[in-house]
Design a protein around this motif. Structure first.
Motif, PDB file in Angstrom:
ATOM      1  N   ARG A  36       0.812  -1.228   0.000  1.00 44.87           N
ATOM      2  CA  ARG A  36       0.000   0.000   0.000  1.00 44.87           C
ATOM      3  C   ARG A  36       0.845   1.278   0.000  1.00 44.87           C
ATOM      4  O   ARG A  36       0.346   2.341  -0.394  1.00 44.87           O
ATOM      5  CB  ARG A  36      -0.894   0.024   1.240  1.00 44.87           C
ATOM      6  CG  ARG A  36      -1.943  -1.077   1.284  1.00 44.87           C
ATOM      7  CD  ARG A  36      -3.037  -0.879   0.248  1.00 44.87           C
ATOM      8  NE  ARG A  36      -4.076  -1.888   0.369  1.00 44.87           N
ATOM      9  CZ  ARG A  36      -5.155  -1.761   1.132  1.00 44.87           C
ATOM     10  NH1 ARG A  36      -5.323  -0.673   1.869  1.00 44.87           N
ATOM     11  NH2 ARG A  36      -6.045  -2.725   1.166  1.00 44.87           N
ATOM     12  N   ALA A  37       2.077   1.214   0.435  1.00 50.44           N
ATOM     13  CA  ALA A  37       2.879   2.426   0.606  1.00 50.44           C
ATOM     14  C   ALA A  37       3.263   3.038  -0.740  1.00 50.44           C
ATOM     15  O   ALA A  37       3.455   2.333  -1.741  1.00 50.44           O
ATOM     16  CB  ALA A  37       4.142   2.109   1.399  1.00 50.44           C
ATOM     17  N   GLU A  38       3.379   4.373  -0.748  1.00 53.76           N
ATOM     18  CA  GLU A  38       3.818   5.074  -1.948  1.00 53.76           C
ATOM     19  C   GLU A  38       5.317   5.316  -1.943  1.00 53.76           C
ATOM     20  O   GLU A  38       5.964   5.261  -2.992  1.00 53.76           O
ATOM     21  CB  GLU A  38       3.076   6.411  -2.065  1.00 53.76           C
ATOM     22  CG  GLU A  38       1.574   6.241  -2.290  1.00 53.76           C
ATOM     23  CD  GLU A  38       0.877   7.567  -2.474  1.00 53.76           C
ATOM     24  OE1 GLU A  38       1.567   8.615  -2.473  1.00 53.76           O
ATOM     25  OE2 GLU A  38      -0.359   7.565  -2.599  1.00 53.76           O
ATOM     26  N   ARG A  39       5.868   5.581  -0.755  1.00 51.34           N
ATOM     27  CA  ARG A  39       7.317   5.844  -0.682  1.00 51.34           C
ATOM     28  C   ARG A  39       7.839   5.316   0.647  1.00 51.34           C
ATOM     29  O   ARG A  39       7.257   5.546   1.708  1.00 51.34           O
ATOM     30  CB  ARG A  39       7.584   7.347  -0.757  1.00 51.34           C
ATOM     31  CG  ARG A  39       8.305   7.757  -2.017  1.00 51.34           C
ATOM     32  CD  ARG A  39       8.509   9.235  -2.159  1.00 51.34           C
ATOM     33  NE  ARG A  39       9.814   9.483  -2.734  1.00 51.34           N
ATOM     34  CZ  ARG A  39      10.786  10.172  -2.166  1.00 51.34           C
ATOM     35  NH1 ARG A  39      10.603  10.694  -0.979  1.00 51.34           N
ATOM     36  NH2 ARG A  39      11.942  10.343  -2.777  1.00 51.34           N
ATOM     37  N   VAL A  40       8.975   4.594   0.592  1.00 46.37           N
ATOM     38  CA  VAL A  40       9.573   3.966   1.774  1.00 46.37           C
ATOM     39  C   VAL A  40      11.065   4.224   1.766  1.00 46.37           C
ATOM     40  O   VAL A  40      11.707   4.235   0.705  1.00 46.37           O
ATOM     41  CB  VAL A  40       9.300   2.442   1.773  1.00 46.37           C
ATOM     42  CG1 VAL A  40      10.127   1.739   2.843  1.00 46.37           C
ATOM     43  CG2 VAL A  40       7.814   2.163   1.977  1.00 46.37           C
ATOM     44  N   ALA A  41      11.633   4.436   2.964  1.00 50.43           N
ATOM     45  CA  ALA A  41      13.079   4.584   3.107  1.00 50.43           C
ATOM     46  C   ALA A  41      13.658   3.319   3.725  1.00 50.43           C
ATOM     47  O   ALA A  41      13.164   2.838   4.745  1.00 50.43           O
ATOM     48  CB  ALA A  41      13.410   5.791   3.981  1.00 50.43           C
ATOM     49  N   LEU A  42      14.693   2.773   3.102  1.00 49.30           N
ATOM     50  CA  LEU A  42      15.448   1.653   3.660  1.00 49.30           C
ATOM     51  C   LEU A  42      16.756   2.197   4.222  1.00 49.30           C
ATOM     52  O   LEU A  42      17.504   2.870   3.512  1.00 49.30           O
ATOM     53  CB  LEU A  42      15.743   0.599   2.588  1.00 49.30           C
ATOM     54  CG  LEU A  42      14.563   0.035   1.788  1.00 49.30           C
ATOM     55  CD1 LEU A  42      15.048  -1.081   0.868  1.00 49.30           C
ATOM     56  CD2 LEU A  42      13.472  -0.466   2.711  1.00 49.30           C
ATOM     57  N   VAL A  43      17.031   1.890   5.476  1.00 46.42           N
ATOM     58  CA  VAL A  43      18.167   2.479   6.185  1.00 46.42           C
ATOM     59  C   VAL A  43      19.135   1.386   6.604  1.00 46.42           C
ATOM     60  O   VAL A  43      18.725   0.382   7.215  1.00 46.42           O
ATOM     61  CB  VAL A  43      17.689   3.251   7.437  1.00 46.42           C
ATOM     62  CG1 VAL A  43      18.849   3.994   8.083  1.00 46.42           C
ATOM     63  CG2 VAL A  43      16.553   4.205   7.071  1.00 46.42           C
ATOM     64  N   ASP A  44      20.389   1.567   6.302  1.00 47.97           N
ATOM     65  CA  ASP A  44      21.412   0.589   6.715  1.00 47.97           C
ATOM     66  C   ASP A  44      21.846   0.883   8.148  1.00 47.97           C
ATOM     67  O   ASP A  44      22.888   1.470   8.397  1.00 47.97           O
ATOM     68  CB  ASP A  44      22.620   0.649   5.773  1.00 47.97           C
ATOM     69  CG  ASP A  44      23.667  -0.391   6.142  1.00 47.97           C
ATOM     70  OD1 ASP A  44      23.290  -1.530   6.460  1.00 47.97           O
ATOM     71  OD2 ASP A  44      24.871  -0.051   6.154  1.00 47.97           O
ATOM     72  N   LEU A  45      20.997   0.455   9.097  1.00 45.31           N
ATOM     73  CA  LEU A  45      21.279   0.659  10.519  1.00 45.31           C
ATOM     74  C   LEU A  45      20.529  -0.407  11.321  1.00 45.31           C
ATOM     75  O   LEU A  45      19.345  -0.665  11.053  1.00 45.31           O
ATOM     76  CB  LEU A  45      20.824   2.052  10.965  1.00 45.31           C
ATOM     77  CG  LEU A  45      21.064   2.408  12.433  1.00 45.31           C
ATOM     78  CD1 LEU A  45      22.553   2.509  12.742  1.00 45.31           C
ATOM     79  CD2 LEU A  45      20.365   3.720  12.794  1.00 45.31           C
ATOM     80  N   THR A  46      21.200  -1.019  12.273  1.00 41.57           N
ATOM     81  CA  THR A  46      20.529  -1.984  13.156  1.00 41.57           C
ATOM     82  C   THR A  46      19.675  -1.223  14.157  1.00 41.57           C
ATOM     83  O   THR A  46      20.194  -0.404  14.921  1.00 41.57           O
ATOM     84  CB  THR A  46      21.551  -2.864  13.894  1.00 41.57           C
ATOM     85  OG1 THR A  46      22.432  -3.461  12.946  1.00 41.57           O
ATOM     86  CG2 THR A  46      20.846  -3.955  14.692  1.00 41.57           C
ATOM     87  N   ILE A  47      18.386  -1.515  14.170  1.00 42.60           N
ATOM     88  CA  ILE A  47      17.441  -0.774  15.003  1.00 42.60           C
ATOM     89  C   ILE A  47      17.176  -1.502  16.318  1.00 42.60           C
ATOM     90  O   ILE A  47      17.022  -0.872  17.364  1.00 42.60           O
ATOM     91  CB  ILE A  47      16.107  -0.565  14.256  1.00 42.60           C
ATOM     92  CG1 ILE A  47      16.367   0.095  12.901  1.00 42.60           C
ATOM     93  CG2 ILE A  47      15.145   0.268  15.108  1.00 42.60           C
ATOM     94  CD1 ILE A  47      17.059   1.447  12.972  1.00 42.60           C
ATOM     95  N   HIS A  48      17.106  -2.843  16.265  1.00 37.10           N
ATOM     96  CA  HIS A  48      16.859  -3.556  17.517  1.00 37.10           C
ATOM     97  C   HIS A  48      17.510  -4.927  17.498  1.00 37.10           C
ATOM     98  O   HIS A  48      17.768  -5.511  16.436  1.00 37.10           O
ATOM     99  CB  HIS A  48      15.354  -3.658  17.822  1.00 37.10           C
ATOM    100  CG  HIS A  48      14.639  -4.789  17.146  1.00 37.10           C
ATOM    101  ND1 HIS A  48      14.428  -6.013  17.757  1.00 37.10           N
ATOM    102  CD2 HIS A  48      14.076  -4.897  15.930  1.00 37.10           C
ATOM    103  CE1 HIS A  48      13.766  -6.807  16.937  1.00 37.10           C
ATOM    104  NE2 HIS A  48      13.530  -6.155  15.826  1.00 37.10           N
TER     105      HIS A  48
END
Length: 882
Positions: free
Chosen positions: A755-767
């Motif tokens: 459903r999303a129109e725009r998404v950011a993929l980030v090279d970072l460990t979040i959890h």
């Protein structure tokens, strides 16, 4: 060049090889005096031989070593707190159990305080003991030569004279009907040395859970048990912990740290980034340069045994790396000892540490370590967290606890149970409610008006609850624990001017004091008389003013809503999840929704209340129907309750790392983005980074067509706990997680990308995801689990049909997922559930009809089920794996 020395060393090895060849050929048994191990021979490594080959270089290294030793001695702080010794234990006493013992002298000294321990020199000595004593069992504790065994010094060498006579001892014990017990903490590196000896014992205790089946197979019986370390409360305790502490992080590992030196240097890097003092303790200086990594040489400190203990007690932080990561039971003993002293522990990942000590800090990067070291805003906040470790150790992990567990396995119930009488003064209804929530198990309540002298005679300890105070859950437990490491007549809460965790000769309030029942009368408890002299004061926590009422926090203006679904895991919530959120740079800008799915344990409710009292940005909601069976309902409710523009999720047994949510939030300030996604580190017996495709190092990739990206990468998913999501995007698309399903977050991820129109993929460990947590849903495969899978797959098939991607999912993902997930889990079914679970998996296949199967295992499963060949299915997917 010292060629002669090098040649002599080589000749020693050649001679040893020849002698061993002849001995093995003749099957000769050698005596302990003749025993020569290969470790006893001179090393032929290049590093060791180099000084022989170059005398100039050797002299230079010696000079460098002397300079380093001098520098290390000078780094020892000049003012260290004096050690305050324990005066004994008023809680524990020697158990009326008699054992004959073979093993390390250190262990023998421990046992002598726990039970009646009989030592002997040889088999004849053991037989002499049996003539005068009724032995409960013979205990053989695995020992290496360097540990100074009591006797049979080479027991770790299978063909030695020592082993020969030790096996004779076991035979004699059986003849005398004395059970033989074997215990070991050496299974990580020395299982093969001792396994044949252990197999001759009637009972086996190992610290390594992974060796249970190995021992059972070799011994031919199932009397094999796991035993964890336990600390000596007289040697390791929090006495004096409040005075003289400083923020030093002290490394206590012995060197070399063989497999995880990188972990050690990573943690040390985090200490330095946090601008905290770093010291690396050495209690001896042999091979000073070669053993410690070069990066830590400027932090080395040399201390004798007393100075080392003083330094440990003076340091707020103990940094100790585990050299075993995947064991659910094996943890470095130093981590137990540190918590008993009241140190904060920071370590690398270890399954047992995570399961047993959620209060200990696990860091997986230098940035993570830095955040941990900087998280406490005050000395009191740091001190309160240190006391969590003290409580955990003295409630569960003393050497007396371990010995009781051993006895219980042998059919001997000698568990120490000290009973407490709580006298209610004032509003007894209110006080009884606080009494019921006390974590200490052996307790009884009586109103002061009903108190008699006979009541005091029936218990070990007595205290007063007064309506002037509110007593939190661990109040009694903490006071009773202090009797375990002191022999005191009373333990009290601090009054003005008293130094906490120290000996005192008076108390100010009977309603903040626990007394030995034998030392007091009713007059003492009513204030007519005062008991003085031998007392101990603990910390100020676990009580509130009696008028304190729990109220909901006021709404605030926040930027991010963090949603934490909860079900019966309050200790992890408090120590893992919430503690990690505290380290976020935007913690004060978050509203944190703790949504309880219907917990049934009072401990979880207590931890939630503590967080609400302490932090104004914590809000709660509770379902009271016993739980929905998945995290979906509380997560959906959290989204409904959230008041900010952005949503994030974190489960209570996971941890936020690298200030990841703050970074994702910063990226989401771009109004065109629907969500931002990072990566997850999965921690189990092995570590694995779970990340999406096409990520560039340290970069942000913008997807202008997330749907195409999902299809291109075969519906690959990421944890929703690695995201910050725009709330209006969820609301506009009516996106919610399927209630009652397992793994429902994977479907939620896929629906968002569709459903999303725009998404950011980030090279970072979040959890960090702790996949090996005891009791986790993912680790427990039951009949209900497959029911939840059916719910998820039914919802997925409908959603994908609605989105027009069902054919793409069938072609690219369904069969692979079915084979690698469902068929693997089918092998872990209970026998009585197998046929029902097969039916449920077939129901899943039906959701995706029409379906042309191409993978052989999936095709075989469907064909056998449709042909009614359930027995063949069971043989393939269950019986073959027993």
């Amino acid at each position: 060049m010292d060629v002669k020395t090098t040649l002599r060393d080589v000749q020693a090895h050649i001679k040893w090889l020849k002698d061993e060849k002849e001995r093995i050929k003749g099957n000769d048994r050698i005596t302990g005096d003749e025993l020569v191990l290969i470790d006893d021979l001179p090393s032929l490594s290049r590093k060791t031989q180099q000084p022989h080959l170059d005398d100039v270089l050797g002299a230079k290294r010696l000079q460098q070593l002397e300079m380093e030793v001098a520098a290390a001695k000078n780094r020892l702080p000049r003012e260290l707190p004096a050690l305050v010794e324990s005066n004994g234990s008023g809680y524990y006493e020697k158990t009326d159990v008699h054992i004959a013992f073979v093993g390390p002298v250190r262990r023998a000294n421990e046992l002598e305080r726990i039970c009646h321990t009989h030592l002997f020199e040889n088999v004849s000595g053991f037989l002499e003991i049996t003539e005068t004593e009724k032995l409960d069992f013979l205990l053989i504790s695995a020992a290496l030569v360097e540990e100074e065994p009591t006797t049979f010094h080479h027991m770790g060498t299978p063909l030695s004279h020592s082993r020969h006579w030790l096996e004779k001892l076991i035979i004699q014990a059986r003849r005398k009907e004395v059970p033989v017990v074997f215990e070991t903490t050496l299974d990580t590196n020395h299982f093969d040395r001792f396994s044949s000896l252990a197999a001759k014992a009637d009972y086996i205790f190992t610290s390594n859970e992974e060796r249970l089946n190995d021992y059972m197979e070799e011994a031919g019986h199932e009397r094999v048990f796991v035993i964890r370390p336990g600390i000596d409360p007289i040697r390791f305790n929090p006495i004096g912990m409040y005075a003289g502490r400083h923020e030093t992080a002290l490394v206590t590992n012995a060197f070399p740290v063989h497999r995880f030196m990188n972990d050690l240097t990573m943690l040390a890097e985090g200490v330095r980034a946090a601008n905290k003092p770093l010291l690396v303790l050495r209690e001896r200086h042999e091979a000073f340069l070669s053993e410690a990594p070069q990066e830590l040489h400027d932090a080395l400190v040399l201390a004798d045994e007393t100075e080392a203990e003083q330094l440990k007690r003076a340091s707020d932080w103990i940094l100790h790396v585990n050299e075993v990561k995947g064991s659910p039971t094996m943890t470095e003993t130093s981590i137990y000892e540190a918590q008993a002293r009241g140190n904060l522990v920071i370590t690398n990942y270890n399954v047992a540490v995570n399961n047993d000590f959620p209060n200990a800090f696990i860091a997986t990067s230098a940035l993570d370590a830095k955040g941990i070291l900087e998280m406490f805003e005050s000395k009191d906040e740091r001190y309160e967290h240190q006391l969590l470790g003290v409580r955990n150790i003295f409630s569960n992990h003393t050497m007396y606890d371990r010995f009781s567990e051993m006895l219980f396995a042998l059919g001997i119930d000698k568990k120490v149970r000290r009973h407490v009488l709580v006298i209610g003064r004032g509003d007894t209804a209110k006080l009884e409610a606080q009494f019921e929530r006390q974590s200490y198990p052996y307790k009884r309540f009586v109103a002061e008006t009903d108190l008699t002298e006979a009541d005091l005679l029936s218990v070990d300890y007595v205290t007063v609850f007064d309506s002037r105070h509110m007593y939190l859950d661990y109040y009694v437990e903490d006071l009773i624990n202090a009797f375990k490491y002191t022999d005191s007549s009373f333990v009290t809460k601090p009054a003005a001017g008293q130094v906490e965790h120290d000996f005192v000769d008076c108390y100010t309030d009977v309603a903040l004091t626990v007394f030995k029942a034998a030392d007091v009368s009713i007059d003492h408890l009513t204030g007519k008389e005062t008991l003085s002299g031998n007392g101990y004061v603990i910390d100020r926590f676990e009580r509130l003013d009696g008028t304190d009422e729990l109220v909901e926090n006021e709404p605030g203006a926040y930027k991010l809503s963090m949603i934490v679904p909860i079900y019966n895991n309050g200790r992890y919530l408090y120590n893992k999840c919430f503690s990690s959120l505290r380290r976020s740079s935007m913690f004060d800008e978050m509203e944190i929704w703790l949504v309880d799915d219907g917990s049934t344990d009072s401990e979880t409710a207590s931890y939630i209340e503590r967080l609400v009292r302490k932090y104004p940005n914590v809000y709660t909601y509770a379902f009271n129907d016993g739980g929905s069976g998945s995290a979906s309902r509380p997560r959906n409710k959290g989204v409904e309750l959230a008041t900010t523009k952005f949503i994030a999720f974190l489960d209570p047994d996971n941890e936020a790392v690298n200030d990841g949510y703050a970074e994702l939030f910063r990226i989401m300030e771009d109004d065109s983005l629907d969500l931002a996604v990072g990566s997850m580190l999965k921690l189990a017996s092995r570590e694995a980074m779970i990340e999406l495709n096409d990520l560039e190092p340290d970069s942000v990739k913008i997807l202008d067509d997330p749907r195409a990206y999902l299809l291109e990468h075969n519906f690959k998913v990421q944890s929703i706990q690695t995201m910050v999501i725009r709330k209006s995007f969820l609301d506009a698309n009516h996106l919610a997680q399927v209630i009652g399903a397992v793994g429902q977050d994977s479907l939620f991820f896929q629906e968002m990308f569709l459903r999303a129109e725009r998404v950011a993929l980030v090279d970072l460990t979040i959890h960090d995801y702790y996949a090996a947590v005891a009791g986790s849903t993912v680790n427990t495969i039951t009949k209900k689990y497959f029911d939840k899978c059916v719910i998820r797959e039914t919802a997925r098939a409908k959603a994908f049909a609605r989105e027009g991607v069902l054919d793409a999912y069938r072609d690219s993902r369904f069969e692979y997922f079915f084979e690698m997930w469902y068929l693997v889990f089918l092998r872990r079914s209970r026998p009585e559930d197998f046929n029902d679970n097969v039916e449920k998996l077939y129901t899943i296949v039906e959701q995706y009809r029409p379906l042309e199967l191409t993978r052989p295992l999936v095709k075989q499963f469907v064909e056998l089920h449709e042909a009614g060949q359930q027995s063949e299915l069971k043989r393939l997917y269950f019986d073959a794996y027993l």
